[in-house]
Enzyme design. Structure first.
Site, PDB file in Angstrom:
ATOM      1  N   CYS A 128     -50.351   8.477   2.703  1.00 14.64           N
ATOM      2  CA  CYS A 128     -51.644   8.200   2.070  1.00 14.64           C
ATOM      3  C   CYS A 128     -52.594   7.519   3.055  1.00 14.64           C
ATOM      4  O   CYS A 128     -53.819   7.627   2.921  1.00 14.64           O
ATOM      5  CB  CYS A 128     -51.459   7.349   0.824  1.00 14.64           C
ATOM      6  N   HIS A 136     -50.206   1.292  -1.074  1.00 11.87           N
ATOM      7  CA  HIS A 136     -50.781   2.635  -1.182  1.00 11.87           C
ATOM      8  C   HIS A 136     -52.249   2.582  -0.767  1.00 11.87           C
ATOM      9  O   HIS A 136     -52.934   1.571  -0.966  1.00 11.87           O
ATOM     10  CB  HIS A 136     -50.657   3.119  -2.625  1.00 11.87           C
TER      11      HIS A 136
END
Length: 999
Positions: free
Chosen positions: A454, A832
């Site tokens: 990510c 994330h």
């Protein structure tokens, strides 16, 4: 006597009168009586019991039978013979024949009187065969319950040997066909009682003969896994499972999941129907069997089945939390389904619209069960927030609903996620990314997460949304000298033109991956961005130059044109320059060094410094925050202005104080209001009148005193720093270490300004990297002071006579926010990344005329009206600047990390502006090379073929999924039945009817 009794029963006398006469007959029956009279009375009582059209007649028949069985056993045994019973069981009785519903009750009644008779064994043998034949005829729940009652009381009649196994299997088939048509509460309770009696018989048999259990379970699985049945088997089968000993669970599940004869479609059908059993009330251990089978499927890597079943059933399971009677089991299954479904957010996101309503219903219920459910549900939701961060717009209503409930700590969350995952090998689920049937409604394309990538996806999307950079990359001519740039061009082209909802950046990842990064581990997106830009820059700089499509303006001098042509694309788009000046505080000698940058790394000011911000309403000789020009004073001065955390530059008596320029933010404008043009000549002329607009920048702020803002961090970055103690400066003139003052000044603003907020640091005390979670307000528009030297031509900076006496001046460069990369988590090694971006207006479309005239703000779209997007790996959704601004307020671990600002066209940026403008005007949308266009076209055709094939396979794969009642009915009933009450109504169950729960 039989004639008298029949006449009395059939008469029209009131029942109380009849009862008196019947009493006399029954009392007379207790006396000795001849055999013929006994037979007559037994025949009459049998007739009344089996064919009586009223309950009263059947009760009279029962009383007479009991009296004769007790007082005339020999005659009763002779009457209650094997031939008679066989006739009853096979042909029925009287005119009703097989339609007589009380044959089993009659036999059950008579058995108690012949248990010790010589004919008992013959009768038992007969019944062993007949009850097996009966269940093979698939009687309904009421008749099966009568068989169960009979055999529970008289186990001598239970079939034995192979017949016993067959009996159990056929009885399970009967249960699989049980249906309750009525919606009345009494009828439902009666139905449940029938089911419990039948399943109780199975329990009794299994306890006595454990060898019958596994064949029975095999039959059960055959029923629930059948893909050919027109009608789904009854949920009453759940009552069977609850009696299977738990010690058999592991072996049963292992055999099922490793049986190659069971197809995926059959297994999926079976587990789907088992999950429907969570709605069966009063069942024990049903949730344990469901979870055990789900775990068994995970152990043999049947992930496709698990995914299909979870996505199709999780909403139904969630809806059952409304009912206290099944809540505990439903919550257990829901917890496992969610905590194990860790490869994708799909399952959790299906529940998001329903969470607030369920929470409200549970709070209204106000019971111990509801309170416990709320706390466990909140824990589950926070686990999902932790695992699937990056969806602030979706999560805000849910977070608001559970904000008053306890929040689990991170260790607890990691424990729950760790112990429930389908597999510890993340690559085993790499191909099961969220299914996206079509492109996002935004028209944008997502990027597949290849295993903690990510960090790359968010950077790529931010670069892609930088329209000038994107157009320049797409317009490049393919060259072997720039393989990484070519791969970026292909990736951008697919993001622009692919029909897929998300594409894989695997090829670009392998080409751009820093060699020191660990495969599969989370990385620092800022570090990746620096490495990527540096690679692209060095590749173009050292290889054969390919970027020469854009032509410089004829108005530029040849020297200027040559200077620009020598720049790489990275320098043109992201390159800026700053000058670092250091002044020795002993000899006052000033040394300076200019260096290029592609991003500014902004540290957080110390808390005590931040807590003592200057009062900007009073113009101080030296502002505490802001860039500063260092010039040698006329004579030394020993006084040094101190400030918390840092020492400040000193000034010379009688010398004109050096002017400071602070970073300024521009707020939103009201509709119809125009922004004052940025005319630097007017700005600088104002100094002569004592009104310096650049100094006045400090009077504006975008954050409160107790919060930080991006301008705060930039001002801190540009503010003077004292070099003392162990950090002394080596002065060449003094030839020794001396106290000195250091200051940085921006001398060339980049077209795209990249700001990295230095949130991660190494804690020497804990020996771990930690994250600064402070909220930083982000301005949509900011002005950045850039120092321009007097040697620049007049078309770049103000006229010489209007500048300060120092021979230098600041140009206000205006920047618009275009992307924000957010990090969710507490460490750079975990968490994330996702990003907010907006489509920056093409420079060519909004470039200012070259004669210096400015367009009014009212002529262009207001900045806050421009559409924002949220990029989270494969998912792309519409968003807003409000969401960007509030994300940390709602989710404290989600903090802005890397910011992209695009420079507004102006004098200082005219070169890049005109280049981008020419690119748009000459080429319109970038024209791709032939090979790239063909590759995209072929992939789009391939994608359509894949979609068709997947649709066919999926239709065949899940066509056998049982049709369950629509899950949302539970929620709809909750709204409609709020005023109802009762043990099975919304008052006790949180909503929905009892019939809707079970069936």
């Amino acid at each position: 006597m039989d004639k008298i009794l029949e006449a009395v029963v059939m008469s029209s006398y009131p029942n109380n009168v009849k009862q008196g006469l019947v009493r006399r007959v029954i009392e007379a029956a207790k006396q000795p009586m001849d055999s013929e009279q006994c037979w007559s009375m037994l025949e009459l009582s049998t007739k009344l019991y089996l064919t009586g059209d009223t309950k009263y007649k059947r009760e009279i028949g029962k009383e007479v039978l009991e009296v004769y069985g007790h007082y005339h056993p020999e005659e009763f045994e002779e009457f209650f013979n094997v031939r008679f019973l066989l006739s009853l069981l096979q042909e029925g009785y009287g005119p009703l024949g097989k339609r007589s519903h009380y044959v089993l009750d009659y036999i059950h009644l008579g058995l108690q009187f012949i248990l010790d008779s010589p004919s008992a064994n013959d009768i038992f043998s007969l019944l062993k065969i007949e009850v097996l034949r009966k269940v093979c005829e698939r009687p309904g729940p009421k008749q099966c319950a009568k068989i169960g009652k009979l055999l529970m009381q008289h186990p001598q009649c239970i079939p034995t040997g192979k017949h016993q196994v067959l009996f159990c299997q056929q009885l399970i088939r009967c249960i699989g066909q049980f249906q309750c048509i009525s919606e009345g509460e009494e009828e439902i309770m009666e139905f449940l009682d029938h089911v419990n009696k039948v399943s109780g018989l199975l329990q009794k048999i299994w306890r006595a003969q454990t060898s019958a259990i596994l064949p029975s379970l095999k039959e059960l699985f055959t029923i629930i896994s059948s893909t050919e049945e027109q009608e789904a088997p009854s949920n009453a089968l759940a009552s069977v499972v609850q009696y299977v000993p738990l010690e058999l669970m592991d072996g049963v599940i292992r055999n099922l999941t490793n049986d190659d004869s069971i197809t995926d479609a059959q297994m999926m059908t079976a587990i789907s129907r088992m999950i429907d059993w969570v709605s069966w009330p009063l069942g024990k251990n049903i949730d344990k069997w469901i979870i055990a089978l789900l775990k068994g499927l995970a152990a043999v890597k049947k992930f496709s089945i698990l995914i299909e079943v979870t996505l199709s059933k999780i909403e139904k399971v969630f809806s059952k939390l409304l009912y206290p009677i099944v809540r505990e089991g439903a919550l257990s299954v829901l917890q496992y389904m969610l905590l194990s479904f860790q490869h994708s957010h799909e399952a959790f996101h299906l529940l998001l619209p329903h969470v607030p309503r369920l929470v409200a219903s549970l709070k209204k219920e106000d019971s111990n069960s509801a309170t416990s459910c709320l706390e466990q549900l909140a824990e589950l939701i926070h686990c999902m927030f932790f695992r699937f961060s990056g969806f602030p717009d979706l999560y805000e209503p849910v977070l608001e609903a559970v904000k008053a409930l306890p929040i689990p700590n991170e260790d607890r969350i990691k424990h729950l996620l760790g112990q429930n995952a389908w597999t510890s090998q993340k690559n085993e689920l790499a191909c099961f990314y969220p299914r996206l049937a079509s492109k996002s409604e935004t028209g944008k394309i997502g990027l597949i997460n290849l295993g903690n990538t990510c960090y790359m996806n968010s950077i790529i999307q931010s670069l892609f949304m930088a329209s000038d950079f994107r157009h320049s990359v797409l317009n490049l001519t393919e060259s072997n000298a720039q393989p990484l740039m070519t791969k970026l061009q292909w990736l951008f082209a697919f993001l622009e033109h692919s029909q897929r909802p998300a594409i894989s950046p695997e090829s670009f990842l392998s080409a751009s991956w820093p060699p020191w990064f660990s495969p599969g581990a989370q990385q620092d997106c800022s570090e990746y961005l620096k490495y990527l830009l540096d690679r692209l820059h060095e590749e173009e700089k050292t290889g054969k130059r390919i970027y020469q499509k854009l032509k410089e303006s004829n108005l530029m001098s040849q020297a200027k044109e040559n200077h620009y042509l020598n720049k790489t694309l990275v320098e043109k788009m992201f390159g800026g320059k700053m000058t670092t000046k250091i002044r020795c505080l002993k000899c006052l000698n000033v040394s300076s060094r200019e260096e290029a940058f592609t991003d500014l790394s902004l540290a957080f000011p110390p808390i005590e410094r931040h807590g003592h911000r200057p009062n900007h309403t009073t113009i101080l000789p030296v502002e505490e925050i802001g860039p500063q020009i260092i010039e040698p004073p006329v004579k030394p001065q020993s006084q040094i202005i101190d400030s918390p955390g840092r020492q400040r530059k000193r000034h010379v008596s009688g010398e004109q104080p050096t002017q400071l320029v602070q970073v300024e933010t521009l707020g939103f404008q009201e509709a119809g209001e125009q922004e004052a043009p940025i005319d630097l000549r007017h700005d600088l002329a104002g100094r002569e009148m004592g009104k310096d607009p650049l100094l006045a920048f400090g009077e504006q702020t975008c954050s409160s005193k107790d919060s930080r803002s991006v301008p705060d961090l930039i001002n801190y970055f540009l503010s003077p720093e004292m070099l003392t103690a162990e950090n002394k400066y080596h002065c060449d003139k003094c030839a020794s270490l001396q106290d000195a003052e250091k200051v940085a000044e921006l001398t060339e603003g980049p077209h795209y300004l990249i700001l990295t907020l230095l949130r991660f640091s190494f804690d020497l005390r804990t020996m771990k990297r930690k994250k600064i979670l402070d909220n930083v307000s982000i301005p949509l528009v900011l002005k950045l002071p850039v120092l321009v030297a007097s040697e620049e031509p007049d078309d770049v900076c103000p006229p010489r006579q209007e500048r300060a006496a120092s021979g230098t001046g600041f140009v206000s460069v205006v920047y618009d926010l275009c992307s924000v990369v957010v990090h969710s988590g507490v460490s750079s090694e975990s968490g994330h990344y996702y990003c907010y971006s907006r489509e920056g207006t093409d420079t060519g479309a909004r470039a200012q005329p070259r004669d210096g005239a400015q367009k009014a703000t009212s002529e262009k779209q207001l900045d806050f009206e421009i559409q924002w997007y949220l990029f989270n790996d494969t998912r792309v959704s519409f968003s807003s600047f409000e969401s960007v601004s509030n994300v940390t307020s709602f989710f404290p671990k989600d903090t802005a990390y890397v910011l992209f600002y695009q420079q507004r066209p102006g004098k200082q940026s005219c070169t890049v502006c005109e280049e981008a403008s020419d690119a748009v005007q000459l080429h319109g949308e970038p024209s791709l090379n032939k090979d790239l266009m063909e590759a995209i076209s072929k992939d789009n055709i391939l994608y359509l073929q894949e979609q068709e094939k997947e649709a066919r396979n999926r239709a065949a794969y899940i066509s056998a999924l049982p049709k369950s009642p629509l899950w949302w009915r539970d929620f709809d009933r909750d709204k409609d039945d709020e005023g109802s009450s009762g043990g099975c109504g919304s008052a006790a169950g949180g909503g929905g009817s009892f019939h809707g729960l079970v069936f």
